[in-house]
Scaffold this active site. Structure first.
Site, PDB file in Angstrom:
ATOM      1  N   GLY A  24       0.829  -1.194   0.000  1.00 29.23           N
ATOM      2  CA  GLY A  24       0.000   0.000   0.000  1.00 29.23           C
ATOM      3  C   GLY A  24       0.865   1.246   0.000  1.00 29.23           C
ATOM      4  O   GLY A  24       2.048   1.207   0.348  1.00 29.23           O
ATOM      5  N   CYS A  25       0.284   2.370  -0.376  1.00 32.08           N
ATOM      6  CA  CYS A  25       1.064   3.604  -0.479  1.00 32.08           C
ATOM      7  C   CYS A  25       1.493   4.114   0.897  1.00 32.08           C
ATOM      8  O   CYS A  25       2.681   4.387   1.126  1.00 32.08           O
ATOM      9  CB  CYS A  25       0.285   4.666  -1.244  1.00 32.08           C
ATOM     10  SG  CYS A  25      -1.374   5.018  -0.624  1.00 32.08           S
ATOM     11  N   TYR A  26       0.550   4.240   1.823  1.00 35.30           N
ATOM     12  CA  TYR A  26       0.914   4.665   3.179  1.00 35.30           C
ATOM     13  C   TYR A  26       1.884   3.679   3.843  1.00 35.30           C
ATOM     14  O   TYR A  26       2.890   4.091   4.426  1.00 35.30           O
ATOM     15  CB  TYR A  26      -0.329   4.812   4.058  1.00 35.30           C
ATOM     16  CG  TYR A  26      -1.215   5.996   3.760  1.00 35.30           C
ATOM     17  CD1 TYR A  26      -0.735   7.303   3.877  1.00 35.30           C
ATOM     18  CD2 TYR A  26      -2.546   5.815   3.399  1.00 35.30           C
ATOM     19  CE1 TYR A  26      -1.561   8.388   3.634  1.00 35.30           C
ATOM     20  CE2 TYR A  26      -3.377   6.892   3.158  1.00 35.30           C
ATOM     21  CZ  TYR A  26      -2.886   8.182   3.272  1.00 35.30           C
ATOM     22  OH  TYR A  26      -3.716   9.256   3.029  1.00 35.30           O
ATOM     23  N   PRO A  27       1.617   2.370   3.780  1.00 44.62           N
ATOM     24  CA  PRO A  27       2.560   1.430   4.391  1.00 44.62           C
ATOM     25  C   PRO A  27       3.963   1.497   3.796  1.00 44.62           C
ATOM     26  O   PRO A  27       4.954   1.289   4.516  1.00 44.62           O
ATOM     27  CB  PRO A  27       1.908   0.066   4.126  1.00 44.62           C
ATOM     28  CG  PRO A  27       0.460   0.357   4.082  1.00 44.62           C
ATOM     29  CD  PRO A  27       0.368   1.679   3.375  1.00 44.62           C
ATOM     30  N   THR A  28       4.081   1.783   2.501  1.00 44.93           N
ATOM     31  CA  THR A  28       5.413   1.881   1.903  1.00 44.93           C
ATOM     32  C   THR A  28       6.253   2.919   2.635  1.00 44.93           C
ATOM     33  O   THR A  28       7.399   2.659   3.015  1.00 44.93           O
ATOM     34  CB  THR A  28       5.308   2.242   0.408  1.00 44.93           C
ATOM     35  OG1 THR A  28       4.648   1.171  -0.281  1.00 44.93           O
ATOM     36  CG2 THR A  28       6.674   2.451  -0.208  1.00 44.93           C
TER      37      THR A  28
END
Length: 311
Positions: free
Chosen positions: A115-119
């Site tokens: 995911g973008c936030y988790p990255t």
């Protein structure tokens, strides 16, 4: 013969971005479904099993259905949905996660795109947990803002068609969000982080921030210790850049759109020896989605990892 790549869900935001990155490639053959047959399960199954690599850009349930259609044992699936990010048997598609992750991706038939936030969060926190600077049971908070493209077609329409007048909006107020389990698993934390996401009135780009009270950590690290650990973790990486302390200190602010249209993830360590602000900046449609998918595609096929990508 070039490997065949099928994007299932190519008409969506992420699918379109992936197709744009692949359209001029001469080392791949991109196969597409006729627009009239996008919901034809038999045609999707035919193309899925014809392809060497399938990239799923679908809602979670549709992604699970697509995986169930695979009968070709050689087909590699890269899933950009949330459906399989913490599932057993799936390799996490963050190549910079640790030194063995590229080999794991290259050997996998099932790859979950982060995911973008988790990255951004994992890039900041995992090396510090691994180094023992952040304890596994530390109560970590992550504050983040993304462009409205991160919400897919409904949110894009909401902002671009002026269905809302919001310039900045916090959401997931009830602390029910799909990303924290992924954040927890791939950082080694014992508890879910406190995740406080927001969306702004701009199309793409994001900032992910982890405030860290250095004075309270058991090892009493200095800001330079944090920076050193992060720099060591990403030494030699083409797409993850740890910005020098002096360069970060010279900034008066940080624009969330600064990495747009790239696969770059920038890491900053702002603050003092008492309170550090760890910041990751990336394009939510680049390293946070389509760029990462293309990077994983390249690794899975044994091609130049940076092909079709801008650092």
């Amino acid at each position: 013969m070039n490997p065949k790549v099928f994007i299932d869900g190519e008409a969506g935001t992420t699918g379109l971005q992936i197709a744009e990155r692949l359209k001029d490639r001469t080392d791949l053959d991109l196969i597409s479904i006729h627009p009239d047959k996008r919901k034809d399960v038999d045609e999707r199954a035919r193309l899925i099993n014809k392809a060497d690599v399938v990239i799923l850009c679908l809602p979670d349930e549709a992604a699970r259905l697509a995986v169930s259609l695979v009968t070709n044992p050689n087909t590699v699936i890269i899933d950009a949905s949330t459906a399989h990010r913490v599932s057993p048997g799936w390799v996490y598609g963050f190549a910079e996660l640790d030194k063995g992750q590229r080999a794991a991706i290259a050997a996998a038939k099932r790859i979950s795109n982060p995911g973008c936030y988790p990255t951004g969060f994992i890039a900041l926190v995992r090396p510090l947990v691994t180094a023992g600077i952040i304890p596994h049971d530390w109560p970590v908070t992550v504050n983040a803002v993304s462009g409205y493209s991160g919400g897919g077609k409904p949110m894009i329409a909401e902002f671009e068609e002026r269905q809302t007048q919001d310039n900045f909006r916090i959401y997931a107020l009830g602390q029910q969000h799909k990303h924290p389990p992924e954040m927890k698993k791939f950082t080694g934390l014992s508890h879910l982080p406190m995740f406080t996401p927001a969306v702004g009135r701009y199309a793409q780009g994001m900032i992910v921030e982890v405030p860290l009270p250095l004075w309270a950590l058991p090892s009493r690290p200095k800001r330079k210790d944090i920076h050193k650990a992060l720099s060591a973790a990403y030494a030699g990486e083409a797409f993850v850049k740890v910005v020098p302390l002096a360069e970060g200190d010279a900034l008066k602010g940080l624009d969330a759109e600064g990495c747009n249209d790239t696969n770059r993830l920038e890491i900053y360590v702002f603050g003092t020896d008492e309170q550090a602000r760890l910041v990751a900046r990336l394009d939510n449609l680049g390293k946070g989605a389509s760029g990462a998918a293309v990077q994983n595609l390249n690794i899975a096929l044994g091609l130049d990892e940076g092909a079709g990508l801008v650092a």
